[in-house]
Design a protein around this motif. Structure first.
Motif, PDB file in Angstrom:
ATOM      1  N   TYR A  43      63.509  21.573  76.149  1.00 24.24           N
ATOM      2  CA  TYR A  43      63.711  22.993  75.879  1.00 24.24           C
ATOM      3  C   TYR A  43      62.352  23.677  75.877  1.00 24.24           C
ATOM      4  CZ  TYR A  43      65.045  27.286  73.401  1.00 24.24           C
ATOM      5  OH  TYR A  43      65.247  28.593  73.053  1.00 24.24           O
ATOM      6  N   GLU A  44      62.182  24.685  76.734  1.00 19.91           N
ATOM      7  CA  GLU A  44      60.938  25.446  76.793  1.00 19.91           C
ATOM      8  C   GLU A  44      60.860  26.377  75.586  1.00 19.91           C
ATOM      9  OE1 GLU A  44      61.030  25.840  81.664  1.00 19.91           O
ATOM     10  OE2 GLU A  44      60.768  27.620  80.406  1.00 19.91           O
ATOM     11  N   LEU A  45      59.847  26.192  74.780  1.00 16.08           N
ATOM     12  CA  LEU A  45      59.762  26.926  73.522  1.00 16.08           C
ATOM     13  C   LEU A  45      59.233  28.343  73.662  1.00 16.08           C
ATOM     14  CD1 LEU A  45      58.547  23.889  71.489  1.00 16.08           C
ATOM     15  CD2 LEU A  45      60.615  25.172  71.038  1.00 16.08           C
ATOM     16  N   ASP A  46      58.773  28.710  74.837  1.00 16.52           N
ATOM     17  CA  ASP A  46      58.256  30.058  75.047  1.00 16.52           C
ATOM     18  C   ASP A  46      59.156  30.914  75.924  1.00 16.52           C
ATOM     19  OD1 ASP A  46      55.712  29.871  73.595  1.00 16.52           O
ATOM     20  OD2 ASP A  46      55.219  28.352  75.083  1.00 16.52           O
ATOM     21  N   PHE A  97      46.677  24.162  72.144  1.00 18.91           N
ATOM     22  CA  PHE A  97      47.825  24.874  72.707  1.00 18.91           C
ATOM     23  C   PHE A  97      48.933  25.102  71.680  1.00 18.91           C
ATOM     24  CE2 PHE A  97      46.282  22.511  76.641  1.00 18.91           C
ATOM     25  CZ  PHE A  97      45.483  23.569  77.028  1.00 18.91           C
ATOM     26  N   ARG A  98      48.648  24.769  70.412  1.00 22.48           N
ATOM     27  CA  ARG A  98      49.628  24.977  69.344  1.00 22.48           C
ATOM     28  C   ARG A  98      49.323  26.236  68.527  1.00 22.48           C
ATOM     29  NH1 ARG A  98      52.086  19.620  67.996  1.00 22.48           N
ATOM     30  NH2 ARG A  98      51.139  18.111  69.412  1.00 22.48           N
ATOM     31  N   LYS A  99      48.224  26.907  68.855  1.00 21.67           N
ATOM     32  CA  LYS A  99      47.789  28.043  68.032  1.00 21.67           C
ATOM     33  C   LYS A  99      48.707  29.256  68.182  1.00 21.67           C
ATOM     34  CE  LYS A  99      42.959  26.582  68.131  1.00 21.67           C
ATOM     35  NZ  LYS A  99      41.580  26.909  68.591  1.00 21.67           N
ATOM     36  N   LEU A 100      49.170  29.522  69.400  1.00 26.54           N
ATOM     37  CA  LEU A 100      50.061  30.664  69.616  1.00 26.54           C
ATOM     38  C   LEU A 100      51.468  30.296  69.154  1.00 26.54           C
ATOM     39  CD1 LEU A 100      50.262  33.553  70.935  1.00 26.54           C
ATOM     40  CD2 LEU A 100      51.137  32.373  72.971  1.00 26.54           C
ATOM     41  N   PRO A 101      52.081  31.108  68.275  1.00 24.92           N
ATOM     42  CA  PRO A 101      53.467  30.816  67.857  1.00 24.92           C
ATOM     43  C   PRO A 101      54.396  30.740  69.064  1.00 24.92           C
ATOM     44  CG  PRO A 101      52.516  32.540  66.487  1.00 24.92           C
ATOM     45  CD  PRO A 101      51.543  32.303  67.601  1.00 24.92           C
ATOM     46  N   PHE A 102      55.443  29.926  68.950  1.00 22.45           N
ATOM     47  CA  PHE A 102      56.418  29.832  70.034  1.00 22.45           C
ATOM     48  C   PHE A 102      57.041  31.198  70.265  1.00 22.45           C
ATOM     49  CE2 PHE A 102      56.869  25.436  68.109  1.00 22.45           C
ATOM     50  CZ  PHE A 102      55.943  24.885  68.975  1.00 22.45           C
ATOM     51  N   TYR A 154      54.417  23.681  80.523  1.00 21.64           N
ATOM     52  CA  TYR A 154      55.049  24.425  79.450  1.00 21.64           C
ATOM     53  C   TYR A 154      54.998  23.633  78.145  1.00 21.64           C
ATOM     54  CZ  TYR A 154      57.141  27.157  83.248  1.00 21.64           C
ATOM     55  OH  TYR A 154      57.337  27.942  84.366  1.00 21.64           O
ATOM     56  N   ARG A 155      55.110  24.345  77.039  1.00 20.21           N
ATOM     57  CA  ARG A 155      55.283  23.700  75.747  1.00 20.21           C
ATOM     58  C   ARG A 155      56.774  23.438  75.569  1.00 20.21           C
ATOM     59  NH1 ARG A 155      52.085  27.404  71.497  1.00 20.21           N
ATOM     60  NH2 ARG A 155      53.561  28.978  72.224  1.00 20.21           N
ATOM     61  N   PRO A 210      55.018  30.158  62.289  1.00 20.84           N
ATOM     62  CA  PRO A 210      56.252  30.844  62.731  1.00 20.84           C
ATOM     63  C   PRO A 210      55.939  32.203  63.343  1.00 20.84           C
ATOM     64  CG  PRO A 210      56.477  29.995  60.494  1.00 20.84           C
ATOM     65  CD  PRO A 210      55.034  29.849  60.858  1.00 20.84           C
ATOM     66  N   LEU A 211      56.723  32.583  64.316  1.00 20.16           N
ATOM     67  CA  LEU A 211      56.526  33.860  64.988  1.00 20.16           C
ATOM     68  C   LEU A 211      56.881  35.013  64.049  1.00 20.16           C
ATOM     69  CD1 LEU A 211      55.906  35.198  67.764  1.00 20.16           C
ATOM     70  CD2 LEU A 211      58.361  35.136  68.195  1.00 20.16           C
ATOM     71  N   PRO A 212      55.946  35.926  63.818  1.00 18.77           N
ATOM     72  CA  PRO A 212      56.264  37.069  62.946  1.00 18.77           C
ATOM     73  C   PRO A 212      57.342  37.944  63.583  1.00 18.77           C
ATOM     74  CG  PRO A 212      53.889  36.875  63.323  1.00 18.77           C
ATOM     75  CD  PRO A 212      54.562  35.967  64.305  1.00 18.77           C
ATOM     76  N   LEU A 213      58.328  38.338  62.788  1.00 12.82           N
ATOM     77  CA  LEU A 213      59.404  39.201  63.266  1.00 12.82           C
ATOM     78  C   LEU A 213      59.381  40.512  62.498  1.00 12.82           C
ATOM     79  CD1 LEU A 213      62.323  36.607  63.425  1.00 12.82           C
ATOM     80  CD2 LEU A 213      60.972  37.469  65.351  1.00 12.82           C
ATOM     81  N   SER A 214      59.854  41.563  63.148  1.00 23.59           N
ATOM     82  CA  SER A 214      59.985  42.837  62.453  1.00 23.59           C
ATOM     83  C   SER A 214      61.014  42.702  61.333  1.00 23.59           C
ATOM     84  CB  SER A 214      60.433  43.931  63.427  1.00 23.59           C
ATOM     85  OG  SER A 214      59.475  44.111  64.445  1.00 23.59           O
ATOM     86  N   LYS A 215      60.878  43.546  60.315  1.00 27.75           N
ATOM     87  CA  LYS A 215      61.829  43.520  59.208  1.00 27.75           C
ATOM     88  C   LYS A 215      63.168  44.117  59.652  1.00 27.75           C
ATOM     89  CE  LYS A 215      58.227  43.901  55.679  1.00 27.75           C
ATOM     90  NZ  LYS A 215      57.678  44.726  54.556  1.00 27.75           N
ATOM     91  N   THR A 216      64.202  43.769  58.906  1.00 35.26           N
ATOM     92  CA  THR A 216      65.541  44.284  59.210  1.00 35.26           C
ATOM     93  C   THR A 216      65.526  45.812  59.294  1.00 35.26           C
ATOM     94  OG1 THR A 216      66.575  42.409  58.089  1.00 35.26           O
ATOM     95  CG2 THR A 216      67.931  44.365  58.426  1.00 35.26           C
ATOM     96  N   GLY A 217      66.081  46.326  60.394  1.00 36.55           N
ATOM     97  CA  GLY A 217      66.141  47.764  60.602  1.00 36.55           C
ATOM     98  C   GLY A 217      64.968  48.327  61.369  1.00 36.55           C
ATOM     99  N   GLU A 218      63.869  47.560  61.461  1.00 36.59           N
ATOM    100  CA  GLU A 218      62.697  48.045  62.189  1.00 36.59           C
ATOM    101  C   GLU A 218      62.850  47.779  63.686  1.00 36.59           C
ATOM    102  OE1 GLU A 218      59.244  47.596  58.751  1.00 36.59           O
ATOM    103  OE2 GLU A 218      59.276  46.198  60.455  1.00 36.59           O
TER     104      GLU A 218
END
Length: 291
Positions: A183-186, A205-210, A167-168, A97-105
C-alpha cells in the motif's frame, strides 16, 4: 469485465480491476501480472499470451483453494520464511501523524484516488511540493544505492520500486514465490510488487508525514454505490484540487488507517462553488428516475 464466454465449458474469460482502476485496461490485474512476469515464477499458474495481447489463466484446484478474497484484497498463505507481525505497528519508526484541520475548518486537498463517495484518497495541497521533493530524493538515492538484503514483515515500512519510481509502502500481504501486496502511503494505491524491488526505508525518508488520507464524502447517505454513481463521482473529483470541510476524524492505531468524513467543494469556477455531495445526490435522483 467479461471479454469472452465459453458456454460449453462453463468458462468466462475476464479482466479484473481494483475499483479505482476500472476501466483502464493498462492497470488491470491481468496486465499487472503480465508485466511482472508472474507466471514465470509461480508453478501452479499457467498463463498463455495470444498475439493480440489478451490472456487466459488456468489455476489448479490447489492454487484456487489457497486464495481468498477478504475486504477487497487478495491474500495467499504466507511463505514459511516470512514473518507476520501484529496488526499494529510500533510508533518508534513512524513519521509524525499528518496534521489535519479541525472539524468544520477548510483544508485544500488533491484527490489522488476516487473509488466512490464512500472511499477516496486526499492529499494535503500545501504538502504536495514537499512530497514531490521526497519522491525525487528517493529516486536519486535508490537508483545509486547498493541493494541490501531485506527481511520482509507484514505491516512494516519499506521503499518499493513501482514502474520507474520509488515509494514509501507498507506490506499488506506476502504472496508465494516472491511477490508482495503493498500500500502506497503517500498516494493511497494498492499495488503488487516483486520482493526484489523492495529495500529498507531510510530514516531520512520518514521525516515527511504520510500524505494519503482515506476519506468518505459527507452529506450523502452511506450505501452500496452503483457503478453509474461511482463514475459520476470519479469524474467530479479524481486528479483535481478541491476544498475539504472536515466533519469527523475516525482515529486509528496506525496513522494510515485514519479516515475522515468530509464535504468536498470545487472552487474552480469564478462565481460558483460546487458542493460535490449536492451533485452526487442529484445524480442519484436522476438514476432512480431512469430505473
Amino acid at each position: 469485465k467479461v471479454v469472452k464466454q465459453d458456454g460449453s465449458k462453463g468458462i468466462a474469460h475476464v479482466y479484473l480491476f481494483a475499483p479505482e482502476n476500472f476501466p483502464d485496461m493498462d492497470r488491470s490485474v491481468n496486465r499487472q501480472i503480465k508485466n511482472a512476469d508472474l507466471w514465470k515464477h509461480q508453478k501452479d499458474v499457467f498463463l498463455s499470451v495470444t498475439p493480440s495481447g489478451t490472456s487466459s489463466t488456468k489455476m489448479t484446484s490447489d492454487a484456487v483453494s489457497a486464495l481468498r478474497l477478504t475486504s477487497g484484497r487478495l491474500e495467499k498463505s504466507f511463505s514459511d520464511s516470512a514473518k507476520e507481525s501484529s496488526s499494529a505497528v510500533s510508533t518508534t519508526d513512524m513519521p509524525a501523524p499528518l496534521p489535519l484541520s479541525k472539524t468544520g475548518e477548510l483544508m485544500d486537498v488533491y484527490v489522488s484516488v476516487a473509488c466512490h463517495p464512500g472511499h477516496f484518497i486526499v492529499q494535503p495541497w500545501k504538502e504536495l511540493h514537499n512530497l514531490e521533493a521526497l519522491m525525487e530524493e528517493m529516486l536519486l538515492y535508490y537508483s545509486r544505492a547498493e541493494e541490501k538484503p531485506v527481511n520482509i514483515e507484514k505491516n512494516k515500512l519499506y521503499a518499493a520500486k513501482i514502474e520507474n519510481q520509488w515509494y514509501r509502502v507498507i506490506i499488506k500481504g506476502i504472496l508465494r514465490n516472491g511477490f508482495l501486496s503493498v500500500y502506497e502511503l503517500d498516494y493511497g494505491k494498492h499495488e503488487f510488487v516483486s520482493i526484489e524491488k523492495v529495500q529498507p526505508l531510510m530514516d531520512t525518508f520518514r521525516k515527511l508525514p504520510f500524505q494519503a488520507i482515506t476519506a468518505q464524502l459527507a452529506g450523502v447517505k452511506s450505501q452500496q454505490w452503483s457503478e453509474e454513481a461511482s463514475i459520476v463521482f470519479r469524474n467530479l473529483v479524481e486528479k483535481k484540487p478541491l476544498v475539504a470541510q472536515i466533519q469527523a476524524v475516525n482515529e486509528s492505531t496506525n496513522s494510515w488507517d485514519r479516515k475522515i468524513v468530509t464535504f468536498l467543494v470545487d472552487t474552480s469556477l469564478p462565481d460558483t462553488d460546487i458542493w460535490i455531495h449536492d451533485f452526487v445526490s442529484q445524480s442519484l435522483v436522476e438514476f432512480s428516475k431512469d430505473d
